[in-house]
Scaffold this active site. Structure first.
Site, PDB file in Angstrom:
ATOM      1  CD  GLU A 125      -2.753  -1.320  -0.020  1.00  0.00           C
ATOM      2  OE1 GLU A 125      -3.098  -0.289  -0.624  1.00  0.00           O
ATOM      3  OE2 GLU A 125      -3.065  -2.468  -0.391  1.00  0.00           O
ATOM      4  CG  ASP A 221      -3.321  -3.007  -6.990  1.00  0.00           C
ATOM      5  OD1 ASP A 221      -2.196  -2.979  -6.464  1.00  0.00           O
ATOM      6  OD2 ASP A 221      -4.332  -2.546  -6.437  1.00  0.00           O
TER       7      ASP A 221
END
Length: 721
Positions: A125, A221
């Site tokens: 993250e 991602d």
């Protein structure tokens, strides 16, 4: 012609600890395999890829042919595999030895599986704090990927200054830092390929001051390329975005070259030193804010975007990731449990048991259950269950066989007030004397399950979108999609079921067990479910005195509060005492209650004790059910219901293979209400089951100095799955 611009694409592939196997399989089929197919069709294109350890474990067990294909791409120099924290933890929140251990474990796995010693790592993250440089460097990592947001906070211009990598330092240790460009993260795959190529050519036309070629870096991602709703069709189906992109990149070989990050680091120096502040990507900072500030920041950002005020937007950010441990007590509790277990595990003697305990601890550090954003995070039952199961098993290994009951009174959750933490025997338990003397964790160790794995219902910053959509009729439901109604992202709000706004309920106290209530006469089951009821006493979340006796073979933990209850117009003094008794090796414990009227007048009150059950799948009779007294009917844990003259009830979990039975010495009225939350997901707002509350209600008449005594006994047994 020499290359004017390098493009580096890194795909971060992750599935959490506790993920359903069918989700892993779907992700391989819709995103990971199509990417490998694409790389094999375009051998001139070079990229980077990152597999988290939890995903890699699945791939090793179930997808060996896929891994062989990835290794072949690595061996021919087309693909670089990155390291990171093995189970994708938020590194900043871990003990330093676990930071190092998690990275080292994944680096070794990458070398074993793909034959490549990793030089770079993916940061979960992109949660960055300056002190991370040292453990990352000590783990043998050369470079890490960070957002351009972090650089903007340090004064860099992302349109001009970030086409290379930098070096950061902590106490003399150094690590290289690549900024992943937000423009590329949004452009790929959402902008057209011609627009993207025009942007890349524009960047190639301006050289760096030192004359070396620029690098445009994107790390994002991998699930965005096939797993997320609508992305398979766009990227691999009729849209063919990725095929079109790679073909265009090959055709621009006279001025553009794709490159693995490790190769750019090997060939070119850094652009300079950098010291980055604590940060993550912008949305993470917004999600970690309290609801009212979430909305405020969203409004302000929109206003400055409309005004094209980039000079302001580059400095606009929310809170830091650690604020999730303030926003959600459940997150903080899980994190502090992890720290307690970590201390025990690291104190173990070297050997196979310690190695196993370390791996379980690291699994429990997986980030997915520790925060909430676009995806469910802490609201997803299976992630919380996995983390607790791993913590309980790691602690068992650290304590050895047949540990004695140990009770500690200390500031467990780091709020300056003491908690009581019991471990050993068949149960772990945590109470907060300062919050109603309530129990907030009850682990049944033989099954490695936290029976109080529930979530309090809270207001979220995005709930106002749902209310506004309900008022204006701007919902977009699955039925509308099936009917062919087109979705407009500017005017519509996606929801997974009609009427979802009626579940936007908030609790005014944290949910747990053995929470003491004095209900007003007009309090009803539905009012209690909706938190619209009235309390007559001051016991729910105020402080109790605590006393611990014994330990070892048996222990008693007693809580007492001298409070008051409104009876008509009079504020009557009442004492509530609850004494918990545990025995080593027993699957049963008891809580003995005493309600003492300290006033000189009789009182008539409705005294109620709240308990809870945290079983996943409680919304379906296929996975969990409730039985009342000795009746055989299986009842749902996910509906409001009231029962009279209850002396026994059992909540059973097919998934966890355990049943929790509660027995009452005095018959009571039993109110059963589900805890359901409304949260964001990638496919729209959805309702989620988070546990069941059981409220035991007794109508008491107490004469002056009168006493009522009752006992609640809870026991756990194994059931067939």
């Amino acid at each position: 012609m020499a290359t004017s611009l390098y493009l580096s694409l890194v795909f971060h592939n992750h599935q959490p600890v506790g993920q359903f196997e069918h989700v892993n399989e779907h992700s391989v089929r819709t995103a990971y395999e199509p990417f490998v197919d694409l790389m094999e069709r375009h051998p001139a294109i070079k990229c980077g890829v990152h597999f988290t350890g939890s995903l890699l474990d699945y791939l090793i067990e179930h997808q060996q042919p896929f891994l062989a294909r990835v290794r072949a791409l690595v061996e021919r120099g087309q693909l670089e595999v990155l390291s990171g924290g093995y189970y994708e933890p938020i590194l900043t929140t871990l003990p330093d030895e676990d930071k190092l251990g998690q990275i080292t474990k994944l680096s070794q796995a990458v070398e074993d599986v793909f034959g490549m010693k990793p030089r770079g790592m993916w940061l979960a993250e992109r949660v960055w704090e300056p002190h991370l440089v040292r453990p990352i460097a000590q783990a043998g990592i050369d470079y890490v990927i960070i957002d351009d947001t972090h650089f903007e906070a340090a004064g860099y211009n992302k349109e001009r200054d970030l086409f290379g990598y930098f070096v950061s330092e902590e106490q003399g240790d150094v690590v290289r830092v690549f900024p992943t460009l937000s423009h590329l993260r949004y452009a790929i795959p959402w902008d057209t390929v011609p627009n993207l190529m025009n942007w890349l050519r524009e960047q190639a036309s301006h050289l760096l001051p030192n004359g070396q070629p620029k690098i445009a870096f994107m790390g994002d991602d991998g699930e965005k390329f096939g797993v997320w709703p609508g992305t398979w069709e766009h990227n691999w189906g009729g849209g063919q975005y990725m095929e079109t992109l790679f073909t265009a990149l090959e055709g621009a070989g006279d001025w553009l070259e794709t490159i693995r990050p490790c190769d750019y680091v090997a060939d070119y120096p850094a652009l300079g030193r950098v010291y980055l502040p604590t940060a993550s990507y912008f949305e993470m900072g917004q999600w970690s804010l309290p609801p009212e500030r979430f909305r405020e920041l969203k409004r302000i950002k929109r206003e400055f975007e409309d005004q094209r005020r980039e000079d302001v937007l580059r400095y606009l950010r929310g809170s830091i990731w650690r604020n999730f441990m303030v926003k959600y007590d459940e997150v903080n509790q899980m994190h502090k449990r992890m720290l307690v277990v970590a201390e025990k595990v690291h104190a173990m003697a070297p050997g196979p048991a310690r190695d196993r305990a370390l791996d379980l601890l690291w699994r429990a550090q997986a980030n997915d259950a520790y925060w909430h954003g676009l995806f469910g995070g802490v609201y997803l039952f299976n992630f919380r269950i996995a983390n607790y199961a791993n913590l309980i098993e790691a602690e068992e290994l650290a304590e050895g066989e047949n540990p004695l009951i140990a009770v500690r009174e200390f500031d467990f959750d780091k709020d300056s007030l003491p908690e009581i933490v019991m471990t050993g025997g068949h149960f772990n338990a945590i109470w907060k004397p300062g919050t109603g003397g309530a129990m907030f964790e009850l682990d049944y160790r033989p099954a490695r399950v936290n029976l109080l794995n529930i979530m309090t219902r809270r207001e979220e910053g995005y709930h106002d979108e749902i209310r506004a959509a309900a008022q204006s009729g701007r919902y977009y439901t699955p039925d509308m999609a099936e009917a062919g109604v087109q979705y407009d992202e500017h005017t519509m709000v996606r929801i997974k079921e009609p009427g979802i706004d009626q579940y936007l309920l908030t609790d005014w106290y944290r949910r747990g067990a053995f929470i003491d209530h004095f209900l007003r006469p007009d309090a009803t089951l539905d009012a209690f479910y909706r938190m619209w009821y009235g309390e007559q006493g001051d016991f729910v979340n105020l402080a109790y005195e605590a006393e611990v006796r014994g330990g070892g073979k048996e222990t008693t933990v007693t809580f007492t509060r001298d409070g008051h209850v409104w009876v008509g117009d009079y504020h009557r003094p009442i004492r509530v005492t609850k004494a918990f008794s545990f025995q080593q090796g027993s699957d049963t414990f008891q809580c003995a209650y005493t309600v003492h009227n300290l006033s000189g007048a009789p009182v008539d009150v409705r005294f109620a004790v709240e308990t809870a059950t945290g079983f996943d799948g409680g919304q379906s009779l296929d996975f969990a059910h409730l039985t009342i007294n000795d009746e055989g009917e299986r009842l749902s844990l996910a509906v409001q219901a009231a029962y009279e003259d209850v002396t026994r009830h059992t909540a059973s979990s097919v998934l966890r293979k355990v049943a929790l039975t509660t027995e009452l010495s005095d018959p009571c009225a039993l109110w059963v209400v589900p805890l359901e939350t409304v949260t964001m997901s990638e496919a729209g707002f959805e309702r989620g089951y988070q546990g069941t509350v059981t409220l035991h209600v007794w109508a008491l008449h107490l004469e002056p100095d009168g006493v009522w005594q009752g006992t609640i006994t809870q026991s756990v047994r194994a059931v067939k799955g």
